[in-house]
Design a protein around this motif. Structure first.
Motif, PDB file in Angstrom:
ATOM      1  N   ALA A  65       0.822  -1.217   0.000  1.00 18.71           N
ATOM      2  CA  ALA A  65       0.000   0.000   0.000  1.00 18.71           C
ATOM      3  C   ALA A  65       0.850   1.258   0.000  1.00 18.71           C
ATOM      4  O   ALA A  65       0.328   2.364  -0.219  1.00 18.71           O
ATOM      5  N   LEU A  66       2.147   1.139   0.244  1.00 20.38           N
ATOM      6  CA  LEU A  66       3.057   2.281   0.211  1.00 20.38           C
ATOM      7  C   LEU A  66       3.655   2.504  -1.180  1.00 20.38           C
ATOM      8  O   LEU A  66       4.394   3.464  -1.388  1.00 20.38           O
ATOM      9  N   SER A  67       3.342   1.598  -2.107  1.00 19.65           N
ATOM     10  CA  SER A  67       3.937   1.657  -3.441  1.00 19.65           C
ATOM     11  C   SER A  67       3.495   2.910  -4.189  1.00 19.65           C
ATOM     12  O   SER A  67       2.391   3.427  -3.984  1.00 19.65           O
ATOM     13  N   ARG A  68       4.380   3.368  -5.095  1.00 17.91           N
ATOM     14  CA  ARG A  68       4.083   4.546  -5.909  1.00 17.91           C
ATOM     15  C   ARG A  68       4.045   4.213  -7.396  1.00 17.91           C
ATOM     16  O   ARG A  68       3.921   5.098  -8.227  1.00 17.91           O
ATOM     17  N   GLY A  69       4.174   2.952  -7.727  1.00 20.68           N
ATOM     18  CA  GLY A  69       4.140   2.524  -9.117  1.00 20.68           C
ATOM     19  C   GLY A  69       4.360   1.030  -9.200  1.00 20.68           C
ATOM     20  O   GLY A  69       4.570   0.352  -8.179  1.00 20.68           O
ATOM     21  N   ALA A  70       4.315   0.494 -10.417  1.00 13.43           N
ATOM     22  CA  ALA A  70       4.456  -0.952 -10.603  1.00 13.43           C
ATOM     23  C   ALA A  70       5.798  -1.484 -10.099  1.00 13.43           C
ATOM     24  O   ALA A  70       5.835  -2.541  -9.444  1.00 13.43           O
ATOM     25  N   PRO A  71       6.939  -0.818 -10.358  1.00 15.12           N
ATOM     26  CA  PRO A  71       8.225  -1.352  -9.880  1.00 15.12           C
ATOM     27  C   PRO A  71       8.289  -1.462  -8.351  1.00 15.12           C
ATOM     28  O   PRO A  71       8.748  -2.475  -7.814  1.00 15.12           O
ATOM     29  N   SER A  72       7.825  -0.408  -7.657  1.00 11.64           N
ATOM     30  CA  SER A  72       7.871  -0.455  -6.193  1.00 11.64           C
ATOM     31  C   SER A  72       6.860  -1.456  -5.643  1.00 11.64           C
ATOM     32  O   SER A  72       7.108  -2.106  -4.614  1.00 11.64           O
ATOM     33  N   LEU A  73       5.726  -1.637  -6.335  1.00 12.20           N
ATOM     34  CA  LEU A  73       4.762  -2.656  -5.911  1.00 12.20           C
ATOM     35  C   LEU A  73       5.359  -4.045  -6.063  1.00 12.20           C
ATOM     36  O   LEU A  73       5.240  -4.890  -5.149  1.00 12.20           O
ATOM     37  N   ALA A  74       6.016  -4.308  -7.179  1.00 10.75           N
ATOM     38  CA  ALA A  74       6.654  -5.609  -7.387  1.00 10.75           C
ATOM     39  C   ALA A  74       7.720  -5.865  -6.331  1.00 10.75           C
ATOM     40  O   ALA A  74       7.814  -6.973  -5.783  1.00 10.75           O
ATOM     41  N   ALA A  75       8.516  -4.830  -6.022  1.00 10.61           N
ATOM     42  CA  ALA A  75       9.563  -4.990  -5.007  1.00 10.61           C
ATOM     43  C   ALA A  75       8.954  -5.288  -3.634  1.00 10.61           C
ATOM     44  O   ALA A  75       9.447  -6.160  -2.896  1.00 10.61           O
ATOM     45  N   ALA A  76       7.885  -4.569  -3.291  1.00 11.33           N
ATOM     46  CA  ALA A  76       7.213  -4.802  -2.011  1.00 11.33           C
ATOM     47  C   ALA A  76       6.653  -6.217  -1.939  1.00 11.33           C
ATOM     48  O   ALA A  76       6.717  -6.880  -0.896  1.00 11.33           O
ATOM     49  N   LEU A  77       6.123  -6.686  -3.063  1.00  9.73           N
ATOM     50  CA  LEU A  77       5.531  -8.016  -3.080  1.00  9.73           C
ATOM     51  C   LEU A  77       6.593  -9.121  -3.035  1.00  9.73           C
ATOM     52  O   LEU A  77       6.320 -10.215  -2.551  1.00  9.73           O
ATOM     53  N   VAL A  78       7.790  -8.862  -3.532  1.00  9.62           N
ATOM     54  CA  VAL A  78       8.875  -9.827  -3.378  1.00  9.62           C
ATOM     55  C   VAL A  78       9.176 -10.030  -1.893  1.00  9.62           C
ATOM     56  O   VAL A  78       9.302 -11.164  -1.408  1.00  9.62           O
ATOM     57  N   VAL A  79       9.273  -8.918  -1.161  1.00  7.95           N
ATOM     58  CA  VAL A  79       9.538  -8.996   0.286  1.00  7.95           C
ATOM     59  C   VAL A  79       8.386  -9.711   0.990  1.00  7.95           C
ATOM     60  O   VAL A  79       8.595 -10.593   1.836  1.00  7.95           O
TER      61      VAL A  79
END
Length: 375
Positions: free
Chosen positions: A87-101
């Motif tokens: 929910a802190l993501s600002r775009g697709a790349p940061s969402l993907a990175a958050a979801l990896v974690v």
């Protein structure tokens, strides 16, 4: 002490189901907030699967070093902590990175808590594994309801997920207090080799077959029903599937005692194949719903039994068995929905959904391999 450990493991499974389903319920809101197209969102969501698979591959060494009780505790708190990250993501790349974690923590918790469950079942000397997965299903329903209410109330994903994370972290503190200590031989650094994994292949194939079917029902069940009815009624398809799966898991250990794991896997595979197959052949809403109900009931006990059998077969390195079967199952969850989609484009969705029917037959044919679950 043993009863307390069983309650603790059950609570951990419940918490895990609630964490995962709260996030899943807010995916549409995160997609809308970020303005992502469906294809881009799909690629970002693969981050969770990739992270989980990486954790599943590496976690057995951590379990050997620290024991499943400690790793279950650590990974449970970690998953609570990372729940708000998407929910802190600002775009697709940061969402993907958050979801990896997120995926790494979810995968680690998955293997660790199932290893604990195998240890508790071994100590009990009677089937208790399927009941733990029933608690996961119940947690999933509760979490989905929580997420749905938050969405209906206009609560943004970030405050919702932060609140849920805090509440479930407190619950985790109580849930993990009485986990079963690991036996000394389980911490003796058993070597993991291809030769040692070979006896686990059959359990992995069974898991692949069943989780492929679960993924297909989750992603394509409602889509198939829209051929015959509106979206509102079509949504009942997965609800029926989930309800019969949860009910089957609640009764699963009772059935294992009376029928044996081999017969239960065989009957489950046949029920899913016949029910879903005939429902697809007949066409229409009612036959499809009956087929989904049969699939949910048939699938319900098979994956937990395969995990149990793998853990018993690999003992004292139960974590290797659990991780192997879980890893193969994750491949099915990731690959299944897109495979069904591609086949639907080539033939029809009705024909493509026949793949889970065939795989259910395969699981039934391999039922003899799970006799270790009754050891």
């Amino acid at each position: 002490m043993l009863r307390s450990a069983r309650i603790s493991v059950a609570a951990v499974f419940l918490v895990h189901g609630m964490i995962v389903s709260n996030w899943l319920a807010r995916i549409p809101a995160v997609q809308a907030d970020l303005g992502l197209r469906s294809g881009v969102l799909g690629l970002a969501l693969l981050g969770a699967s990739g992270g989980a698979f990486a954790a599943i591959v590496g976690i057995p060494r951590v379990l050997v070093r620290f024991g499943s009780a400690r790793v279950t505790t650590w990974s449970s708190f970690a998953l609570c902590a990372v729940l708000p990250l998407p929910a802190l993501s600002r775009g697709a790349p940061s969402l993907a990175a958050a979801l990896v974690v997120y995926g790494v923590c979810a995968g680690a918790m998955d293997v660790a808590m199932n290893t604990q469950a195998v240890d508790v079942e071994r100590a009990y000397r009677r089937p208790v594994m399927v009941a733990f997965h029933a608690l996961f299903s119940l947690g999933g329903m509760i979490g989905a309801a929580m997420g749905g209410l938050a969405a209906a109330g206009g609560i943004a994903p970030l405050p919702h997920l932060i609140t849920v994370a805090a509440l479930l972290a407190v619950a985790t503190g109580f849930a993990t207090r009485r986990l079963l200590p690991d036996e000394p031989e389980a911490l003796a650094l058993p070597k993991m080799s291809l030769r040692s994994l070979r006896p686990l292949v059959a359990f992995g194939v069974i898991s692949f077959c069943i989780l492929f079917g679960e993924g297909a029902m989750a992603d394509w069940g409602a889509v198939y029903l829209t051929t015959y009815t509106g979206q509102g009624t079509a949504a009942a398809g997965y609800a029926v599937f989930s309800l019969t799966m949860a009910t089957g898991r609640l009764a699963g250990d009772w059935l294992r005692v009376r029928l044996g794991s081999v017969n239960l896997v065989r009957l489950g595979g046949v029920l899913a194949a016949l029910g879903l197959g005939l429902g697809l052949l007949a066409g229409g809403v009612a036959p499809a719903l009956v087929g989904y109900a049969c699939a949910g009931a048939g699938f319900s006990t098979i994956f937990p039994i395969a995990l149990s059998a793998a853990g018993h077969r690999a003992f004292p390195a139960s974590q290797n068995g659990v991780a192997t079967v879980t890893g193969i199952g994750y491949v099915a969850l990731v690959a299944g929905p897109p495979v069904i989609g591609l086949l639907a484009d080539l033939v029809t969705l009705r024909v493509a959904l026949g793949v889970p029917v065939v795989l259910s037959v395969v699981a039934a044919l391999l039922a003899g391999s799970v006799r270790d679950a009754d050891a």
